[in-house]
Design a protein around this motif. Structure first.
Motif, mmCIF file in Angstrom:
data_model
loop_
_atom_site.group_PDB
_atom_site.id
_atom_site.type_symbol
_atom_site.label_atom_id
_atom_site.label_comp_id
_atom_site.label_asym_id
_atom_site.label_seq_id
_atom_site.Cartn_x
_atom_site.Cartn_y
_atom_site.Cartn_z
ATOM 1 N N SER A 122 -80.369 18.140 -37.084
ATOM 2 C CA SER A 122 -81.371 17.642 -36.636
ATOM 3 C C SER A 122 -81.736 16.027 -36.410
ATOM 4 O O SER A 122 -82.452 15.744 -35.598
ATOM 5 C CB SER A 122 -82.777 17.968 -37.697
ATOM 6 O OG SER A 122 -82.649 17.092 -38.678
ATOM 7 N N PHE A 178 -81.578 21.690 -40.172
ATOM 8 C CA PHE A 178 -82.865 20.776 -40.702
ATOM 9 C C PHE A 178 -82.442 20.797 -42.297
ATOM 10 O O PHE A 178 -81.657 21.369 -42.852
ATOM 11 C CB PHE A 178 -83.930 21.438 -40.259
ATOM 12 C CG PHE A 178 -84.094 21.099 -38.791
ATOM 13 C CD1 PHE A 178 -85.335 20.284 -38.389
ATOM 14 C CD2 PHE A 178 -83.582 21.712 -37.729
ATOM 15 C CE1 PHE A 178 -85.401 19.986 -37.159
ATOM 16 C CE2 PHE A 178 -83.722 21.276 -36.410
ATOM 17 C CZ PHE A 178 -84.952 20.394 -36.012
ATOM 18 N N ASN A 241 -81.152 25.703 -33.675
ATOM 19 C CA ASN A 241 -81.756 25.141 -34.866
ATOM 20 C C ASN A 241 -81.991 26.130 -36.007
ATOM 21 O O ASN A 241 -82.195 27.559 -35.746
ATOM 22 C CB ASN A 241 -83.110 24.768 -34.586
ATOM 23 C CG ASN A 241 -83.443 23.500 -33.719
ATOM 24 O OD1 ASN A 241 -82.494 22.716 -33.448
ATOM 25 N ND2 ASN A 241 -84.419 23.419 -33.095
#
Length: 330
Positions: A122, A178, A241
């Motif tokens: 991220s 992330f 993601n």
């Protein structure tokens, strides 16, 4: 799995995520080759695998030429420093593993006709101007700031990966990871959550940088591993993601950890590091649609499992866990 087991190379295998990925692919019946130069990883994370016939380990720096005998079906490139303490202490190595290391492994994937998944982050979004951060967002990164060595290494890594896919036809996958947490994290590594756990378990004051209102979104390691596993086997080459969109302020998280550990710790405040992101929240719509993936563990469930893991360590082991990096890399 029919016939000969699939063979996978996992770089950064002695690190936090790499070790959990090694576990998962062993469980799935793969022949796993772990590779790590141990600059930030620890053999403690994978020592339970050494007795297994379908695991082997290479002590090697992927920034140098990488040779693995025999066929390979898959490569997971997870070799990289990943915390502020790491990439501020070893900035050149951080840049080299993202550039030279990625080049070497993409070349290996090409020669072996293997599918390669590279671990991005991220941090390619920098200090974002939009929230949540979708894969289509190009980011807000300071290339010459202290965090630039990590952010730009990962951005270059993505560019090179797509170049090998488009020009050479290599089967590539890119995961943007992330904030992830769980057992085997190296405590006191400069990131908020593991540092807070270490401080709380030792009844030390928790150091919150800035006013604590910056946000993070934390994904439990089992969910992250599941997302990566599904992405490796999906037919999609663009970045995806993988993270938990449940957003919380750093101050709230510190208080939550104090409560969960029954610690006597208090909060103290320090200066916010340069270019520290003010907000982190993944847009995971693509992962839901493409992989049928979303987090199964709440942050609270993950924290309970993680804290229980560290509480089971005796005090000497806990101290060693927080200091081993500095001893090995002094």
């Amino acid at each position: 799995m029919n016939g000969q087991p699939k063979r996978i190379l996992i770089t950064g295998a002695a690190g936090f995520l790499g070790s959990h990925l090694s576990d998962r692919f062993i469980q799935e019946g793969y022949q796993v080759i772990g590779m790590d130069n141990l600059i930030t990883g620890s053999l403690r994370n994978i020592e339970h695998l050494f007795k297994l016939p379908n695991f082997e380990f290479y002590h090697h720096d992927v920034s140098k030429f990488v040779h693995v005998p025999g066929h390979l079906d898959y490569i997971l490139h997870f070799a990289s420093p990943a915390s502020p303490i790491d990439y501020l202490r070893i900035p050149i190595q951080t840049l080299k593993v993202g550039s030279l290391g990625t080049h070497n492994l993409l070349g290996l994937a090409k020669s072996k006709k293997a599918r390669i998944l590279v671990a991005s982050t991220s941090e390619v979004y920098g200090d974002p101007l939009v929230s949540p951060q979708a894969e289509s967002y190009w980011g807000n990164v300071n290339p010459v700031g202290p965090r630039g060595v990590y952010d730009e290494a990962k951005r270059f890594q993505e560019a090179m990966t797509m170049a090998y896919h488009n020009f050479h036809g290599v089967e590539t996958r890119i995961v943007r990871i992330f904030n992830t947490f769980g057992p085997r994290m190296r405590l006191n590594d400069g990131r908020a959550l593991p540092t807070f756990i270490a401080q709380a378990l030792q009844n030390e004051d928790l150091t919150v940088f800035g006013n604590g209102q910056q946000t993070r979104s934390f994904c439990y390691v089992d969910d992250q591993v599941e997302g990566i596993f599904r992405l490796l086997h999906a037919e999609y080459a663009e970045p995806v993601n993988i993270g938990n969109p449940d957003e919380i302020t750093v101050e709230q998280m510190a208080k939550e950890i104090i409560s969960l550990t029954n610690s006597s710790s208090k909060l103290t405040y320090g200066e916010l590091p340069v270019d520290d992101p003010k907000q982190r929240r993944p847009d995971i719509r693509l992962a839901k649609e493409l992989l049928n993936w979303q987090p199964a563990f709440s942050r609270l469930q993950g924290l309970e499992k993680t804290i229980a893991y560290y509480q089971a360590l005796d005090k000497i082991d806990l101290k060693e866990t927080t200091q081993i990096y500095f001893k090995e890399n002094a």
